[in-house]
Design a protein around this motif. Structure first.
Motif, PDB file in Angstrom:
ATOM      1  N   UNK A 297       0.820  -1.204   0.000  1.00 16.87           N
ATOM      2  CA  UNK A 297       0.000   0.000   0.000  1.00 16.87           C
ATOM      3  C   UNK A 297       0.855   1.255   0.000  1.00 16.87           C
ATOM      4  N   UNK A 299       3.535   2.738   0.234  1.00 14.85           N
ATOM      5  CA  UNK A 299       4.944   2.820   0.605  1.00 14.85           C
ATOM      6  C   UNK A 299       5.712   1.610   0.113  1.00 14.85           C
ATOM      7  N   UNK A 301       9.252  -0.329   0.485  1.00 19.71           N
ATOM      8  CA  UNK A 301      10.369  -0.352   1.414  1.00 19.71           C
ATOM      9  C   UNK A 301      11.612  -0.911   0.752  1.00 19.71           C
ATOM     10  N   UNK A 305      15.269  -0.903   4.985  1.00 23.31           N
ATOM     11  CA  UNK A 305      14.146  -0.477   5.798  1.00 23.31           C
ATOM     12  C   UNK A 305      13.391  -1.678   6.352  1.00 23.31           C
ATOM     13  N   UNK A 309      12.839  -2.534  10.216  1.00 27.57           N
ATOM     14  CA  UNK A 309      11.491  -2.705  10.761  1.00 27.57           C
ATOM     15  C   UNK A 309      11.372  -4.044  11.468  1.00 27.57           C
ATOM     16  N   UNK A 312      13.041  -3.919  14.789  1.00 26.40           N
ATOM     17  CA  UNK A 312      12.203  -3.198  15.735  1.00 26.40           C
ATOM     18  C   UNK A 312      11.105  -4.060  16.283  1.00 26.40           C
ATOM     19  N   UNK A 313      10.507  -4.821  15.356  1.00 23.94           N
ATOM     20  CA  UNK A 313       9.410  -5.692  15.718  1.00 23.94           C
ATOM     21  C   UNK A 313       9.873  -6.650  16.808  1.00 23.94           C
ATOM     22  N   UNK A 316      10.298  -4.945  20.155  1.00 23.77           N
ATOM     23  CA  UNK A 316       9.063  -4.637  20.877  1.00 23.77           C
ATOM     24  C   UNK A 316       8.352  -5.914  21.315  1.00 23.77           C
TER      25      UNK A 316
END
Ligand SMILES: Nc1ncnc2c1ncn2[C@@H]1O[C@H](COP(=O)(O)OP(=O)(O)OP(=O)(O)O)[C@@H](O)[C@H]1O
Ligand SMILES: [Mg+2]
Lengths: 318, 269
Positions: A297, A299, A301, A305, A309, A312-313, A316
């Motif tokens: 959608x 964007x 990547x 990137x 991401x 990061x996932x 978290x």
């Protein structure tokens, strides 16, 4: 998530298959396409005949001469000049094209009409004619003045002092800028109107929202056709003979061919070099397009990137 | 009245006017089409005003006039005592330069129906971009403040995600954080939950409720009547470019006086 769905999907097909185990599968004779094979064979035969004929029966191709000149230093130097012409005129075209596209979309009516007039003129006349004109620049305007209109010039120099190479770059670049402007404009218009609105609402100036928000997103649409333009420009450089500039690949091979009366093998030499560069550019374009059409959608990547991401996932999730 | 005003200004309000937004006989047309006809609206400091009305009634247009994304054709529009988009000298109005208009806009946050996050920036970059590039804030400070705000909207885990990787509700919460990062004195919401799946509406409304509690002045175009009743200090019903009815949200919604309001509300519920 997707994995789960997939495994569910395959398990349900498996159970359906096991129930259907006792039903014998269809054993049909495959439909044949004899005409496809006949056509393919005919085309291959013609191609083979052409190649054999070119190798044996056509002395004017003169393959030994081709072999002698393909790595000639003058030719490889000329190939380099052609590359320089391509790169420099494309750089000029991209910069000028962005400027023109932005001018055309700006709210300022003077900018708009200047850009429109530029496009009208440079797209409406042939490159070859434009290049001849650039070559005649010194005849029409023997001296170039830089400064304000109707004021004493700040700087002046004879037009003849401008190297022909740069005349060629300017001629090619300014023509191409008109086409690049349309590509950039399409890119800018592909960006949702809400982007400019959101940046304006945040207090950004028009220039800021253009350069920081809209153009970076437009790049996705701009880059693939620009790759095409580069390939096209590589071959258009052969028209600089009109300026006249004679150190590019095409003119250099003509000049080498003339005294030895061997135009055809040297044309083949030039073509081989053009093909080599085009092939390299095509590979580059393939990767660029892949990179800029990734993701779903809106964007896209880059691999970096996505890796970030993912990292990061995990962070978290811990 | 005058005394009262002076007192409020002296007591707790550092700004210039009792009213954060004041529209006097505002008119706005697109060519022949007059979209706003004689709009009079006042929003007090710290007030949450809900704007409701049928499609095409001019709600978005009015919001866009407040932060001068559109300029008005008649009447006066003030934000925090300043005329929007113009400077008054004596009797004459002078159009603001783009730079001055941008400076006015900076203090007004706006949240859009379709989020309009910057897709090429991460959540953190979305929130820090304007403070750094527009307000020229120190980068480290802007990041620290952005992290606080992102935490406030409950998205600390998504700092480095891109908008395309977030749900609609998460995107809208980032959009709210992005607007808040400019430290606005007024927040405009244009149907912030209309593009969301029903199960995601609540999380955005919760953020807005918390914001209202913190004392932010808000103008909210919404079809969420529950939100209007719970959080709204006032409600304005617009139709066909005019204010049909205004007042306390509970009163207007439960006991509408005008036929048009009744007709609209019966369709919404
Ligand atoms: N840029 C524009 N140019 C011309 N007409 C416009 C423009 N923007 C809005 N309009 C018109 O102004 C009228 C009011 O539009 P507006 O978007 O303010 O309505 P709205 O109350 O927000 O409706 P909705 O609930 O559908 O968002 C509509 O008739 C619309 O067609
Ligand atoms: Mg609207």
């Amino acid at each position: 998530m997707t994995n789960q769905q997939e495994s569910q999907g395959s398990s349900s097909t498996r159970s359906a298959a096991s129930e259907a185990n006792d039903i014998p599968p269809i054993k049909a004779i495959k439909l044949r396409h004899p005409f496809r094979w006949i056509f393919a064979a005919i085309i291959v035969a013609y191609a083979a005949a052409f190649v054999v004929d070119a190798a044996i029966n056509r002395p004017v191709y003169d393959w030994p001469t081709f072999g002698k000149f393909i790595f000639d230093k003058r030719i490889s130097e000329a190939a380099l000049v052609t590359l320089e012409l391509t790169v420099l005129s494309m750089v000029l075209a991209v910069v000028l094209g962005i400027l023109l596209a932005v001018m055309r979309l700006s709210p300022n009516p003077i900018f708009k009409s200047v850009a429109w007039f530029y496009l009208w003129f440079f797209r409406g006349t042939p490159v070859y004619v434009q290049l001849v004109f650039w070559g005649l620049l010194a005849t029409v305007y023997p001296v170039i003045f830089l400064g304000l209109p109707f004021a004493p010039p700040l700087l002046e120099f004879p037009t003849a002092d401008v190297p022909v190479f740069w005349i060629a770059v300017i001629g090619l670049g300014m023509n191409e800028a008109a086409y690049m402007a349309e590509i950039v404009r399409a890119g800018i218009m592909s960006v949702d109107k809400g982007q400019e609105e959101a940046s304006t609402a945040l207090g950004m100036s028009w220039t800021q929202s253009m350069t920081q928000v809209v153009l970076p997103q437009a790049m996705r649409v701009i880059i693939p056709p620009t790759g095409n333009e580069v390939i096209s420009m590589l071959k258009t450089t052969s028209l600089v003979a009109a300026v006249p500039f004679s150190l590019d690949l095409y003119m250099r091979s003509r000049d080498i061919a003339a005294p030895i009366f061997k135009p055809i093998p040297l044309l083949l030499v030039a073509s081989a070099w053009y093909l080599l560069f085009t092939s390299i550019l095509m590979v580059g374009q393939y990767y660029l397009e892949k990179r800029f059409s990734r993701g779903a959608t809106g964007m896209k990547l880059t691999r970096k990137q996505i890796r970030e991401a993912a990292a990061n996932q995990e962070e978290s999730d811990d | 009245m005058t005394e009262n005003k002076i007192i409020t200004e002296l007591v707790d309000v550092p700004g210039k006017s009792e009213f954060m937004v004041k529209a006097e006989r505002v008119v706005k047309s697109y060519g022949q089409n007059t979209v706003l006809k004689d709009i009079n609206i006042e929003v007090k400091r710290g007030e949450v005003m809900c704007l409701v009305g049928p499609s095409g009634s001019g709600k978005s247009t009015f919001l866009r006039c407040i932060n001068h994304l559109e300029s008005i054709d008649g009447g006066r529009l003030y934000v925090d005592g300043e005329i929007v988009g113009y400077r008054q000298k004596g009797e004459k109005l002078y159009e603001l330069k783009p730079k001055e208009a941008a400076a006015q806009r900076r203090d007004i946050g706006m949240v859009f129906q379709r989020f309009n996050l910057f897709p090429h920036m991460t959540v953190l970059e979305n929130v820090t971009h304007a403070p750094i590039k527009v307000r020229k804030q120190n980068k480290a400070k802007a990041i620290e403040r952005a992290k606080e705000l992102i935490d406030r909207v409950g998205l600390s885990a998504k700092l480095n995600s891109y908008p395309a990787q977030l749900s609609g509700g998460q995107q809208q919460r980032v959009a709210i954080a992005r607007a808040l990062a400019m430290e606005p004195k007024l927040m405009l919401f244009d149907e912030p939950t209309s593009a969301l799946d029903p199960e995601l509406v609540g999380e955005v409304l919760d953020v807005m409720k918390a914001l209202a509690k913190s004392g932010m002045t808000m103008v909210v175009v919404t079809h969420e009547m529950g939100f209007a009743k719970e959080v709204g200090d006032s409600l304005v019903f617009m139709d066909g470019g005019v204010v049909v009815e205004a007042g306390d949200p509970r009163q207007v919604l439960d006991n509408p006086q005008h036929e048009r309001t009744k007709a609209f509300l019966s369709k919404v519920f």
